[in-house]
Write an enzyme that holds these catalytic residues in place. Structure first.
Site, short mmCIF file in Angstrom:
data_model
loop_
_atom_site.label_atom_id
_atom_site.label_comp_id
_atom_site.label_asym_id
_atom_site.label_seq_id
_atom_site.Cartn_x
_atom_site.Cartn_y
_atom_site.Cartn_z
N SER A 141 -24.96 -26.26 -36.70
CA SER A 141 -23.84 -26.74 -35.86
C SER A 141 -22.93 -25.60 -35.44
O SER A 141 -22.81 -24.59 -36.15
CB SER A 141 -23.02 -27.75 -36.67
OG SER A 141 -21.89 -28.15 -35.96
N TYR A 154 -17.95 -29.27 -44.65
CA TYR A 154 -18.94 -29.52 -43.59
C TYR A 154 -19.27 -28.18 -42.91
O TYR A 154 -20.43 -27.81 -42.75
CB TYR A 154 -18.43 -30.54 -42.55
CG TYR A 154 -19.44 -30.79 -41.45
CD1 TYR A 154 -20.56 -31.59 -41.69
CD2 TYR A 154 -19.31 -30.21 -40.18
CE1 TYR A 154 -21.52 -31.81 -40.70
CE2 TYR A 154 -20.26 -30.43 -39.19
CZ TYR A 154 -21.36 -31.23 -39.46
OH TYR A 154 -22.31 -31.43 -38.47
N1 NAP Z 1 -23.50 -35.44 -33.63
C1 NAP Z 1 -23.00 -34.23 -33.44
O1 NAP Z 1 -22.04 -34.03 -32.66
C2 NAP Z 1 -23.60 -33.05 -34.13
C3 NAP Z 1 -23.18 -31.77 -33.75
C4 NAP Z 1 -23.73 -30.66 -34.38
C5 NAP Z 1 -24.66 -30.82 -35.39
N2 NAP Z 1 -25.02 -32.08 -35.76
C6 NAP Z 1 -26.00 -32.19 -36.83
O2 NAP Z 1 -27.15 -32.87 -36.36
C7 NAP Z 1 -27.82 -33.49 -37.47
C8 NAP Z 1 -28.11 -34.94 -37.09
O3 NAP Z 1 -26.85 -35.61 -36.98
P1 NAP Z 1 -26.63 -36.87 -36.02
O4 NAP Z 1 -25.44 -36.56 -35.19
O5 NAP Z 1 -27.89 -37.25 -35.40
O6 NAP Z 1 -26.14 -37.94 -37.11
P2 NAP Z 1 -26.68 -39.36 -37.55
O7 NAP Z 1 -27.03 -40.20 -36.36
O8 NAP Z 1 -25.66 -39.87 -38.51
O9 NAP Z 1 -28.05 -39.04 -38.32
C9 NAP Z 1 -28.05 -38.46 -39.57
C10 NAP Z 1 -29.43 -38.58 -40.16
O10 NAP Z 1 -29.38 -37.99 -41.46
C11 NAP Z 1 -30.00 -38.88 -42.36
N3 NAP Z 1 -29.45 -38.75 -43.70
C12 NAP Z 1 -28.15 -38.83 -44.09
N4 NAP Z 1 -28.07 -38.75 -45.42
C13 NAP Z 1 -29.35 -38.63 -45.89
C14 NAP Z 1 -29.93 -38.55 -47.17
N5 NAP Z 1 -29.15 -38.54 -48.28
N6 NAP Z 1 -31.27 -38.45 -47.28
C15 NAP Z 1 -32.05 -38.46 -46.17
N7 NAP Z 1 -31.56 -38.52 -44.92
C16 NAP Z 1 -30.23 -38.62 -44.79
C17 NAP Z 1 -29.71 -40.27 -41.79
O11 NAP Z 1 -30.65 -41.21 -42.28
P3 NAP Z 1 -30.35 -42.34 -43.40
O12 NAP Z 1 -28.92 -42.72 -43.30
O13 NAP Z 1 -31.30 -43.44 -43.03
O14 NAP Z 1 -30.71 -41.70 -44.69
C18 NAP Z 1 -29.91 -40.01 -40.31
O15 NAP Z 1 -31.26 -40.12 -39.99
C19 NAP Z 1 -26.88 -33.34 -38.66
O16 NAP Z 1 -27.27 -32.25 -39.45
C20 NAP Z 1 -25.54 -33.03 -38.01
O17 NAP Z 1 -24.71 -32.29 -38.88
C21 NAP Z 1 -24.55 -33.20 -35.15
#
Ligand code: NAP
Length: 249
Positions: A141, A154
């Protein structure tokens, strides 16, 4: 060099960016193993992948159970008959209030965002080094670029993930392995739902397409998504500490 991703493991495939990556690969007829904790959500993604022409197997896995990662990785590779791509997209962003110091919350973010990625990255690294090919993509990120007051851990988890992925790149690129760091800005996913003050927000599908296209070019890239976040990162890095600590960023 252009990489093709016919067989992929996606950790964190039940929503957001990981799900969008699964759907993009499914539309290209890829064979996938999808992991996360929520089986219903994973099954739904798997159905969408199959409807798009791909193939998907679901494995329920909590990345905090790091001792399980190696066996899960081996089972997934066996189910796929080999591996071209591992995407680590699992992540959590706990809400941290002004003045709050909560080691439990902070520990959870480190476990999911960093230690889980290390467990899966080490498993994939060993296989890819031995087979002298493969792509590992970690979703880090922009938040890892500086230590920010709003959510110290984070950002630290993402800084750690960026450094770990760089180290893997430095180890593995000499074996022909493609190690990719993707650093998105704001993406419209359940993680950011309801957050105020976001800008330059892109869809999960857009983030997935850009990330896969960066990875497919090969050459072990380390990239902001979209690229304009690189300018933001360069500016933030230049701000002196005595000034940065006064900002609400
Ligand atoms: N959204 C943004 O603006 C943004 C920006 C920069 C980086 N990111 C990064 O992108 C990645 C994906 O995030 P997203 O925005 O797509 O969020 P999201 O929709 O909340 O997805 C998060 C994913 O992580 C999984 N997860 C969470 N806890 C887990 C656990 N204990 N074991 C296994 N899986 C787990 C969730 O699945 P379950 O809940 O089913 O386990 C879900 O599939 C993350 O690393 C986030 O930090 C996001």
């Amino acid at each position: 060099m252009s990489e093709t991703f016919g067989r992929a493991i996606i950790v964190g495939a039940s929503s957001g960016i990981g799900k969008a990556i699964a759907l993009e690969l499914g539309a290209k007829k890829a064979k996938l193993v999808l992991l996360a904790r929520r089986s219903d959500a994973l099954e739904q993604v798997a159905q969408e992948v199959r409807a798009a022409g791909g193939d998907a197997t679901v494995m329920v896995h909590d990345v905090r159970d790091r001792g399980e990662a190696g066996a899960r990785f081996d089972a997934a590779v066996e189910a796929l008959g080999g591996l071209d791509l591992l995407v680590y997209a699992s992540g959590i962003l706990e809400r941290v209030r002004e003045g709050e110091f909560d080691a439990e919350k902070d520990g959870r973010m480190l476990e999911v965002n960093l230690l889980g990625a290390v467990a899966w990255g080490d498993a994939a690294g060993a296989l890819f080094q031995a087979q002298r090919r493969g792509t590992l993509m970690n979703i880090s990120s922009v938040a890892g670029v500086r230590g920010r007051r709003g959510n110290p851990v984070y950002g630290a988890s993402k800084a750690g993930l960026t450094a770990y992925t760089e180290a893997l790149r430095n180890r593995l690129s000499r074996y022909g392995v493609n190690v990719v760091t993707v650093k998105p800005g704001y993406v419209d996913t359940p993680m950011t739902a309801g957050q105020k003050g976001l800008f330059w927000v892109i869809s999960a599908q857009d983030a997935a397409r850009r990330s896969l296209s960066i990875a497919a070019r090969g050459g072990s890239p380390d990239a902001f998504v979209p690229a304009r976040w690189g300018l933001v990162a360069a500016i933030i890095k230049m701000i002196p500490s005595v000034v940065f600590r006064r900002l609400n960023f």
